[in-house]
Design an enzyme around this catalytic site. Structure first.
Site, short mmCIF file in Angstrom:
data_model
loop_
_atom_site.label_atom_id
_atom_site.label_comp_id
_atom_site.label_asym_id
_atom_site.label_seq_id
_atom_site.Cartn_x
_atom_site.Cartn_y
_atom_site.Cartn_z
N LYS A 45 12.91 5.62 -27.34
CA LYS A 45 12.56 4.91 -26.10
C LYS A 45 11.65 3.72 -26.37
O LYS A 45 10.97 3.65 -27.39
CB LYS A 45 11.97 5.90 -25.10
CG LYS A 45 13.06 6.83 -24.59
CD LYS A 45 12.81 7.41 -23.25
CE LYS A 45 14.08 8.11 -22.79
NZ LYS A 45 13.83 9.15 -21.82
N ARG A 90 14.79 16.60 -26.26
CA ARG A 90 16.10 15.92 -26.19
C ARG A 90 16.09 14.76 -27.17
O ARG A 90 15.40 13.77 -26.94
CB ARG A 90 16.33 15.45 -24.75
CG ARG A 90 17.68 14.81 -24.51
CD ARG A 90 17.80 14.35 -23.06
NE ARG A 90 19.08 13.74 -22.80
CZ ARG A 90 19.35 12.45 -23.04
NH1 ARG A 90 18.43 11.65 -23.53
NH2 ARG A 90 20.55 11.97 -22.79
N1 HH2 Z 1 16.63 10.06 -21.00
C1 HH2 Z 1 17.83 9.45 -21.00
C2 HH2 Z 1 18.94 10.08 -20.44
N2 HH2 Z 1 18.85 11.31 -19.90
N3 HH2 Z 1 17.56 13.23 -19.38
C3 HH2 Z 1 16.37 13.86 -19.37
N4 HH2 Z 1 16.28 15.11 -18.86
N5 HH2 Z 1 15.24 13.28 -19.90
C4 HH2 Z 1 15.26 12.04 -20.43
O1 HH2 Z 1 14.20 11.55 -20.86
C5 HH2 Z 1 16.51 11.32 -20.46
C6 HH2 Z 1 17.65 11.95 -19.90
C7 HH2 Z 1 17.97 8.09 -21.63
O2 HH2 Z 1 18.32 8.21 -22.99
P1 HH2 Z 1 19.80 8.02 -23.60
O3 HH2 Z 1 20.71 9.11 -23.14
O4 HH2 Z 1 19.69 7.91 -25.07
O5 HH2 Z 1 20.28 6.61 -23.07
P2 HH2 Z 1 21.21 6.17 -21.86
O6 HH2 Z 1 20.66 6.68 -20.57
O7 HH2 Z 1 21.19 4.66 -21.93
O8 HH2 Z 1 22.58 6.76 -22.12
#
Ligand code: HH2
Length: 279
Positions: free
Chosen positions: A221, A255
């Protein structure tokens, strides 16, 4: 010792659990486009499982700041073949979605957990979950992904996040979702400045007071980039450090993108925690 109920699974939280991220999106901030094709996403997910992931979190819509929304049928088209293949191979699968239609399709395909950045506030989402026995992650977000990073503001971020999550836990329990199925998440980077994220990390134990397991997602992040000056691909060491800070403050589920790095870090953490006094 607490145990998370996720469909037919009973997951012990005596040691922190690792959730491996499987994005089937073309535009995720962290790995957009790399696993867009279902076969590639399945291969990647199985590698994460092999590396030690306890749960695989499959997502078909990016929630990065400013991301475009995806129609439910397109999101289902992206995630369903991946979920089906992973369930067939005995993996514990979570669906990362805020849409009730996608939740229902994923549950029908055998997902054991729903990870919702809207904490089941979308109309129909609570109802989609109540009839099932899956685990649910309730995440805090201020605003909407399109605008959440424009001007996040709180009088007391930890208190406000805690009150929000407490309210969502109560709403779930009132609807008939047992406590043993719930997980809460402060939502790092979702409508929060660096100062807000750091305050939440430092005072994460205040959320643990709610006696619901705490999940954190800090992997790659932007706060890690701000603190280290590193690009998205080069934030692994910072991510491991941040997740260990979270574990020290009570986090039970992590995660992450890099499961191997997190597993090694937890091997040290668990050994220290479980060591005897040396007497
Ligand atoms: N962060 C992201 C997506 N889903 N779910 C939870 N519970 N907590 C989080 O901090 C969280 C989440 C964002 O990360 P990522 O999936 O890598 O990216 P994107 O949303 O661009 O797919």
């Amino acid at each position: 010792m607490s145990v998370l109920h996720a469909g037919s699974y009973r997951l012990s939280l005596a040691r922190p659990l690792i959730i491996g991220i499987v994005n089937t999106t073309p535009d995720s901030f962290s790995d957009g486009g790399r696993w867009h094709d279902a076969a590639a996403a399945i291969r990647h997910a199985l590698q994460l499982q092999e590396a030690g992931a306890d749960i695989l979190d499959v997502g078909g819509e990016s929630t990065r700041p400013g991301a475009a929304t995806v129609p439910a049928d397109e999101e289902i088209r992206r995630v369903l073949p991946v979920i089906g293949a992973l369930v067939d191979r005995g993996c514990v699968v979570s669906i990362d979605t805020r849409k009730p239609e996608v939740m229902r399709a994923a549950l029908d395909a055998g997902a054991a957990m729903v990870n919702d950045v809207m904490a089941l506030r979308t109309p129909g989402a609570l109802e989609a979950i109540v009839a099932s026995d899956v685990a649910v992650c309730l995440m805090h977000m201020q605003g909407e992904p399109q605008s959440m990073q424009l001007a996040p503001h709180y009088a007391d971020v930890v208190d406000e996040v805690k009150q929000f999550l407490h309210g969502r836990v109560q709403a779930c329990e009132a609807a008939g979702i047992a406590r043993e199925r719930l997980v809460i998440d402060p939502g790092f980077g979702f409508g929060k400045t660096l100062a807000h994220n750091l305050a939440l990390l430092k005072q994460l134990h205040r959320l643990a007071d709610l006696e619901i397991p705490v999940l954190v997602g800090l992997s790659r992040k932007s706060m890690l980039g701000t603190l280290t000056g590193r690009s998205v691909e080069a934030r692994e060491f910072a991510g491991v450090a941040a997740h260990l800070c979270a574990v020290a403050h009570g986090a039970k589920l992590l995660r992450v993108h890099n499961v191997t790095a997190m597993r090694d870090a937890l091997a040290i953490w668990n050994a220290v925690e479980e060591s005897r006094d040396g007497t």
